[in-house]
Design a protein around this motif. Sequence first.
Motif, PDB file in Angstrom:
ATOM      1  N   LYS A  57       0.818  -1.216   0.000  1.00  0.00           N
ATOM      2  CA  LYS A  57       0.000   0.000   0.000  1.00  0.00           C
ATOM      3  C   LYS A  57       0.850   1.263   0.000  1.00  0.00           C
ATOM      4  O   LYS A  57       0.430   2.306  -0.489  1.00  0.00           O
ATOM      5  CB  LYS A  57      -0.914   0.022   1.232  1.00  0.00           C
ATOM      6  N   GLN A  68      -9.262   6.850 -10.078  1.00  0.00           N
ATOM      7  CA  GLN A  68      -9.368   5.409  -9.899  1.00  0.00           C
ATOM      8  C   GLN A  68      -8.571   4.908  -8.696  1.00  0.00           C
ATOM      9  O   GLN A  68      -8.611   3.730  -8.357  1.00  0.00           O
ATOM     10  CB  GLN A  68      -8.862   4.681 -11.158  1.00  0.00           C
ATOM     11  N   ASP A  70      -8.773   5.267  -5.432  1.00  0.00           N
ATOM     12  CA  ASP A  70      -9.483   4.671  -4.292  1.00  0.00           C
ATOM     13  C   ASP A  70      -9.995   3.267  -4.597  1.00  0.00           C
ATOM     14  O   ASP A  70     -10.090   2.429  -3.695  1.00  0.00           O
ATOM     15  CB  ASP A  70     -10.656   5.560  -3.865  1.00  0.00           C
ATOM     16  N   THR A  71     -10.324   3.008  -5.861  1.00  0.00           N
ATOM     17  CA  THR A  71     -10.855   1.688  -6.210  1.00  0.00           C
ATOM     18  C   THR A  71      -9.801   0.594  -6.070  1.00  0.00           C
ATOM     19  O   THR A  71     -10.142  -0.580  -5.929  1.00  0.00           O
ATOM     20  CB  THR A  71     -11.411   1.677  -7.647  1.00  0.00           C
ATOM     21  N   TYR A  73      -7.978   0.104  -3.582  1.00  0.00           N
ATOM     22  CA  TYR A  73      -7.967  -0.372  -2.199  1.00  0.00           C
ATOM     23  C   TYR A  73      -9.348  -0.811  -1.713  1.00  0.00           C
ATOM     24  O   TYR A  73      -9.556  -0.964  -0.510  1.00  0.00           O
ATOM     25  CB  TYR A  73      -7.420   0.728  -1.297  1.00  0.00           C
ATOM     26  N   GLN A  74     -10.284  -1.020  -2.648  1.00  0.00           N
ATOM     27  CA  GLN A  74     -11.627  -1.438  -2.228  1.00  0.00           C
ATOM     28  C   GLN A  74     -11.658  -2.904  -1.777  1.00  0.00           C
ATOM     29  O   GLN A  74     -12.588  -3.321  -1.090  1.00  0.00           O
ATOM     30  CB  GLN A  74     -12.624  -1.231  -3.373  1.00  0.00           C
ATOM     31  N   PHE A  75     -10.648  -3.679  -2.167  1.00  0.00           N
ATOM     32  CA  PHE A  75     -10.551  -5.073  -1.744  1.00  0.00           C
ATOM     33  C   PHE A  75      -9.376  -5.244  -0.788  1.00  0.00           C
ATOM     34  O   PHE A  75      -8.433  -4.447  -0.790  1.00  0.00           O
ATOM     35  CB  PHE A  75     -10.352  -5.997  -2.949  1.00  0.00           C
ATOM     36  N   LYS A  76      -9.449  -6.295  -0.001  1.00  0.00           N
ATOM     37  CA  LYS A  76      -8.369  -6.600   0.927  1.00  0.00           C
ATOM     38  C   LYS A  76      -7.373  -7.524   0.221  1.00  0.00           C
ATOM     39  O   LYS A  76      -7.349  -8.736   0.421  1.00  0.00           O
ATOM     40  CB  LYS A  76      -8.928  -7.267   2.190  1.00  0.00           C
ATOM     41  N   VAL A 117     -11.720  -4.618 -12.768  1.00  0.00           N
ATOM     42  CA  VAL A 117     -11.108  -4.208 -11.512  1.00  0.00           C
ATOM     43  C   VAL A 117      -9.696  -3.691 -11.780  1.00  0.00           C
ATOM     44  O   VAL A 117      -8.981  -4.219 -12.633  1.00  0.00           O
ATOM     45  CB  VAL A 117     -11.041  -5.409 -10.532  1.00  0.00           C
ATOM     46  N   ASP A 317     -11.199 -12.499   0.246  1.00  0.00           N
ATOM     47  CA  ASP A 317     -11.627 -11.106   0.335  1.00  0.00           C
ATOM     48  C   ASP A 317     -11.330 -10.292  -0.926  1.00  0.00           C
ATOM     49  O   ASP A 317     -11.556  -9.082  -0.940  1.00  0.00           O
ATOM     50  CB  ASP A 317     -10.940 -10.423   1.525  1.00  0.00           C
ATOM     51  N   ALA A 318     -10.807 -10.939  -1.963  1.00  0.00           N
ATOM     52  CA  ALA A 318     -10.436 -10.210  -3.183  1.00  0.00           C
ATOM     53  C   ALA A 318     -10.586 -11.138  -4.389  1.00  0.00           C
ATOM     54  O   ALA A 318     -10.570 -12.359  -4.254  1.00  0.00           O
ATOM     55  CB  ALA A 318      -9.007  -9.699  -3.070  1.00  0.00           C
TER      56      ALA A 318
END
Length: 340
Positions: A57, A68, A70-71, A73-76, A117, A317-318
């Motif tokens: 990260k 784009q 923020d998208t 980091y929408q998944f873990k 994604v 989670d992803a």
Amino acid sequence: MKKGTKRKAKQQQEAKQDAAEDNTTKPQPRAKRARSSKPQSEPEYFEDKRNLEDLWKETFPVGTEWDQLDTVYQFKWDFSNLENAFEEGGVLYEKKVYLFGCTEPQLVMFKGESKVVCVPAVVAVVSPFPPSDKIGINSVQREAEEIIPMKQMKMDWVPYIPLEDRDSQVDRLKSQIFILSCNQRRSALKHLKLDRLKKYEYCLPYFYQPFKEDEVEQSTEVPIIFPAEPKPVFCEFDWELDELEEFTDKLVEEEELTEDQKDAFKEFVKEKVREAKKANREAREARKKAIEEMSEETKAAFESMRFYKFYPVQSPDAPDVSNVKSPFINRYYGKAHEVL
């Protein structure tokens, strides 16, 4: 009996009667309720954070559109493979490493739904010194590639501090991990000119490799953007494979050019070919001179430089990206030694 004795006896009797009346009118004390014991709640357990858990990260995803970001980091996403690479036996163990992020729009499945994604990836460069201090900016819309210092785009290599060392004095740490960071404030983006804003979407670290001839030096193709009316002519001319007269006649036939534009177009192409040949020649000469003046230590460092590309591993989670991994090939880097 004396009068004083009678009076005293009478007062004692009245006092006894008053006490009896008080006992009958005074509310009796309530019986205390037995306290019910509260059931003890289960103790909460918090999973310890891994030492390099936020490493992916912290690496700036170069070339990602700001809207784009923020998208990503929408998944873990799970980059435990990157973390494990620094452990004993891993490809990055006890090596000096420079990392930068990137993203790739991919069509993937997640929870039974197909969606596009922004898949994050991290490129690790094993090198004894910073592999680059420049950024290359290129896109199909640009007539020429632009190579500029990283600091013009507010980017630089900075030490990464693992979680277990963040209470220590940073200046005392001898970091072996460096990440590409960008300190451009997102709140100030609205004040940037559109051209500068777009540069962030087309930039990639520029890695100079003096022992590998650049693709531009080898290429015989010239991108052509001829300023014609009513619209410019976009094409590529190969000075070894294309014959200029035939090439121009075909454009006229396809109504990309008019007959009276032919001569101007041919002169424009000849000038672009001369510029390209000169640039290729100068690049070869500069590379040859750089190698001649280079120390043996620097030569060994360039030759030992290694590139690794890390994708997130599969997790609940992803999305699963195992089928969309692409080889790490770029004119700046060459081909990655391993895709993980």
